[in-house]
Scaffold this active site. Structure first.
Site, PDB file in Angstrom:
ATOM      1  N   HIS A   1      -2.998 -11.820   4.157  1.00 48.63           N
ATOM      2  CA  HIS A   1      -3.337 -10.707   5.056  1.00 48.63           C
ATOM      3  C   HIS A   1      -4.709 -10.732   5.689  1.00 48.63           C
ATOM      4  O   HIS A   1      -5.164  -9.709   6.187  1.00 48.63           O
ATOM      5  CB  HIS A   1      -3.193  -9.369   4.311  1.00 48.63           C
TER       6      HIS A   1
ATOM      7  N   CYS B   1       0.839  -1.194   0.000  1.00 48.91           N
ATOM      8  CA  CYS B   1       0.000   0.000   0.000  1.00 48.91           C
ATOM      9  C   CYS B   1       0.873   1.242   0.000  1.00 48.91           C
ATOM     10  O   CYS B   1       2.009   1.212   0.467  1.00 48.91           O
ATOM     11  CB  CYS B   1      -0.868   0.021   1.242  1.00 48.91           C
TER      12      CYS B   1
ATOM     13  N   ASP C   1       2.746  -9.098   9.298  1.00 48.65           N
ATOM     14  CA  ASP C   1       3.592  -9.101   8.106  1.00 48.65           C
ATOM     15  C   ASP C   1       4.548  -7.905   8.130  1.00 48.65           C
ATOM     16  O   ASP C   1       5.735  -8.042   7.848  1.00 48.65           O
ATOM     17  CB  ASP C   1       2.686  -9.045   6.873  1.00 48.65           C
TER      18      ASP C   1
END
Ligand code: ADP
Ligand code: SF4
Length: 690
Positions: free
Chosen positions: A173, A31, A266
């Protein structure tokens, strides 16, 4: 310089289905807060990474259909021809540097809210959404499943039209519908898509097959899978279903991109995790598939990377944050300039861009997010615009970055620091629990400056206005920083808290310096970022009874944006810090402190011999103000400009100070054409853009 032969293995090509990556450096999807709102900003940011040597450069999550609308967070989209154009912008830019472009096709299932599109959120079962908005997801029926497959296929075709090289099927995720189907806790179906693991994996398998059939002739097909959710028996584990899923699908994709879920695990911050932390979870994957495997792990050391490959943990070095902090990391290894790598500090300020729906910033890399809007490049900078000398006062993050960048431009630079140590706030903050990696902000800059003959560093040099006037340099950048206030003034309190002038009241600087604090201690946090929590942790580690009193509804509330809040609260509770939320301090006595509920004003008596104030900071701007207020003296001394930068101008986070120091260096003799709009905007097309 030539590359160290030990690192040759990192520059071997890797075949991914029908395409070949030129080396093993792989910028995994991440992102960036740019997405559909800032396509040109996005394309340029990714291009710089391709230029920096990453063989594969991917998008962030790319929504396949309006039933997966992440607004207001700007993710990529592939809904129609307009989005193809946006993606092609990035792909063309990445291709200019010989890199492959990847797109992470995603449908967020129970993680969507569809606030803008107002379409019905979909998931495997009728469940509450996980994003925290008061809505649920509808259990997909067979027609929905057919539609989901069609949407994904169409998005893959659009990706191919945009000339994408690697198309993802995203099941990582805990945030995608494919993952939700696989999770027994979210999938309560009784049809062939629920129940056994084989059934729960069915949709992922079908979508992998669809994608291969649709675009596999030209594009490599990658799967991103979280092989462990770190939830033990409540989730997918790498020695349980995670492994079984990889076994079931082993040869179907062209590449496995494996990690742990959720995002906070993560992208764990350096406060809570180390380089290579995912290895024990993902190491099995290569033994189950012959296809190339990518894994991440906050890799910044080429020796660790080589070790990962030689030991057969991964085939390609995945990176998000290390590629943000240093887009030229691969090039620096390739060219034998390892000591020039600007290592990520693991602070997750970049992540906060996604959560605040703004193009990401980076603490280490001030050009991040400004590649297009300001035309900044992480490695190159215009040569000096004059022979003027620049005096930089204060060697914190702002002063160090300004001196470094001005030095790179070729200016004569003098950097004067009051103390014997460089680094300012990062030097003392990096002594706090878990923050040692933050010293990299200082170390990288000091390392670069050391090599510059035109930058002179003066330690132990506290400059007065007279010293500055006598110095004889034409420009002065005042980077004298800021200090935490003792009086309690901050977001909640506009006036001094009664009793805050007592000698039992301290600041975070005092805590770091080990100044005589006696317990029990109250840490009063009205700042609500990391400092209150980290100071409480340190004091507890020092053996004190500690109460963290915060005006927030949880400890270190803003760290939600850096994915740390949960961990911070857990650590504080585990180490025995008492947490009192939603409370202000009303009065500080000698042993007794009055807390007050921020909602009801109800007073609560608290015990404390010492109070540490973490409320707001006061700029150390007296030097700047004295200088800036006396134009005649400046003129007489031949000083053309005086500027406050960093915390001295406005106290803020370290990333802002570094950016400000960098900006001041870039703009020396080269101010923006329009000072009222010193960057390029992206304009929304007013007519139909397709
Ligand atoms: P920033 O985050 O803006 O870089 P910091 O507080 O981290 O600010 O750093 C400011 C630095 O300036 C500190 O190292 C401090 O010792 C130094 N400093 C403050 N006043 C002076 C001064 N008058 N002369 C030289 N150095 C100073
Ligand atoms: Fe690393 Fe922090 Fe930069 Fe993110 S913001 S890339 S975590 S240094």
């Amino acid at each position: 310089m030539t590359r160290d032969a030990r690192y040759d293995i990192l520059f071997e090509p890797v075949t991914i289905g029908p395409v070949t990556a030129k080396n093993r450096f792989y910028q995994v999807p991440h992102c960036c807060g740019m997405g559909f709102n800032w396509p040109q900003t996005h394309a340029k940011m990714r291009e710089v990474k391709a230029e920096g040597g990453w063989a594969v450069v991917c998008t962030e999550e790319c929504m396949i259909h309006p039933t997966s609308d992440y607004s207001p967070e700007p993710q990529a989209r592939l809904w129609d021809a307009y989005d193809v154009k946006c993606l092609a912008l990035m792909n063309d830019a990445v291709h200019r540097h010989g890199a492959l472009a990847g797109v992470e096709l995603a449908h967020n299932g129970v993680g969507t809210q569809n606030l803008w599109t107002r379409m019905k959120p979909l998931g495997p079962s009728n469940r509450a959404g996980v994003i925290g908005v008061p809505t649920q997801t509808r259990a997909m029926d067979k027609a929905d499943i057919r539609e989901m497959r069609r949407w994904h296929r169409n998005a893959a075709l659009r990706a191919k039209e945009a000339d994408t090289d690697i198309v993802y099927v995203y099941a990582g995720h805990d945030s995608t519908v494919l993952m939700h189907f696989m999770q027994a806790r979210r999938n309560h179906r009784t049809d062939e898509y629920g129940g056994s693991l084989e059934n729960r994996v069915r949709l992922t398998r079908e979508i992998l097959e669809d994608t291969k059939e649709a675009v596999g002739d030209r594009c490599g097909i990658a799967i991103r899978l979280a092989v462990d959710e770190l939830l033990g028996d409540d989730g997918i584990t790498s020695d349980g279903e995670g492994r079984e899923i990889v076994e079931m699908l082993a040869e179907l994709p062209d590449l496995w991109d494996v990690n742990v879920a959720d995002w906070a695990n993560d992208s764990v911050t350096s406060r809570f995790g180390e380089e290579g932390i995912q290895e024990s979870h993902i190491a099995f994957v290569k033994s189950v598939t012959t296809k190339p495997v990518v894994g991440v792990g906050w890799f910044t050391s080429p020796d660790t990377m080589v070790s990962q490959i030689k030991r057969g943990v991964v085939d390609m070095i995945g990176a998000a944050r290390p590629s943000i902090a240093d887009p030229f990391l691969p090039k620096k290894i390739e060219e034998g300039r390892v000591e020039e790598i600007r290592e990520c500090i693991g602070c997750n300020i970049c992540v906060s861009g996604q959560h605040t729906s703004t193009p990401m910033r980076c603490t280490q890399n001030p050009t991040m997010g400004d590649e297009w809007s300001r035309g900044w490049h992480p490695e190159t900078i215009a040569a000096k615009g004059s022979d003027d000398g620049i005096l930089v006062v204060g060697a914190g993050p702002a002063g160090l970055e300004a001196a470094r960048a001005l030095g790179q431009r070729g200016y004569r630079v003098a950097l004067a620091e009051a103390t014997t140590e460089l680094g300012g706030r990062v030097t003392w903050e990096s002594s706090l629990p878990g923050l040692s990696a933050w010293a990299r902000v200082r170390d990288w800059r000091v390392g670069r400056i050391q090599d510059m003959a035109n930058v002179e560093v003066y330690r132990d040099s506290h400059l007065t206005p007279e010293n500055v006037l006598e110095f004889g340099f034409e420009h002065v950048l005042v980077a004298t920083g800021a200090a935490w206030r003792k009086d309690g003034v901050g977001i909640t309190n506009a006036a001094t808290i009664p009793g805050a002038d007592g000698d039992n009241v301290f600041t975070p600087e005092d805590v770091a310096a080990g100044t005589g604090i006696t317990g029990p201690v109250i840490v009063f946090d009205d700042d609500n970022f990391y400092m209150g929590g980290v100071v409480a942790e340190k004091l507890r580690n020092d053996g004190h009874d500690v109460t963290l009193v915060t005006t927030g509804t949880c400890a270190s509330a803003w760290t939600e944006n850096t994915l740390e809040q949960h961990r911070i609260q857990e650590r504080l509770l585990e180490c025995g810090v008492e947490i009192v939320v939603s409370h202000n301090l009303k009065a500080i006595g000698d042993g007794d402190v009055d807390g007050a509920c921020v909602y009801s004003e109800r007073v609560r008596a608290l015990k404390a011999r010492s109070v540490v104030m973490v409320t707001s900071r006061q700029p150390n701007d007296s030097l700047y103000r004295v200088l800036a207020d006396d134009n005649d003296k400046l003129e007489a001394a031949g000083i053309k400009s005086v500027q406050a930068i960093g915390d001295c101008a406005v106290p803020s986070i370290i990333a802002v100070a570094v950016h400000d120091g960098h900006r001041a260096a870039r703009e020396m003799d080269s101010p923006p054409a329009d000072p009222d709009l010193p960057f390029r905007r992206e304009y929304i097309a007013l007519a139909d853009a397709v």
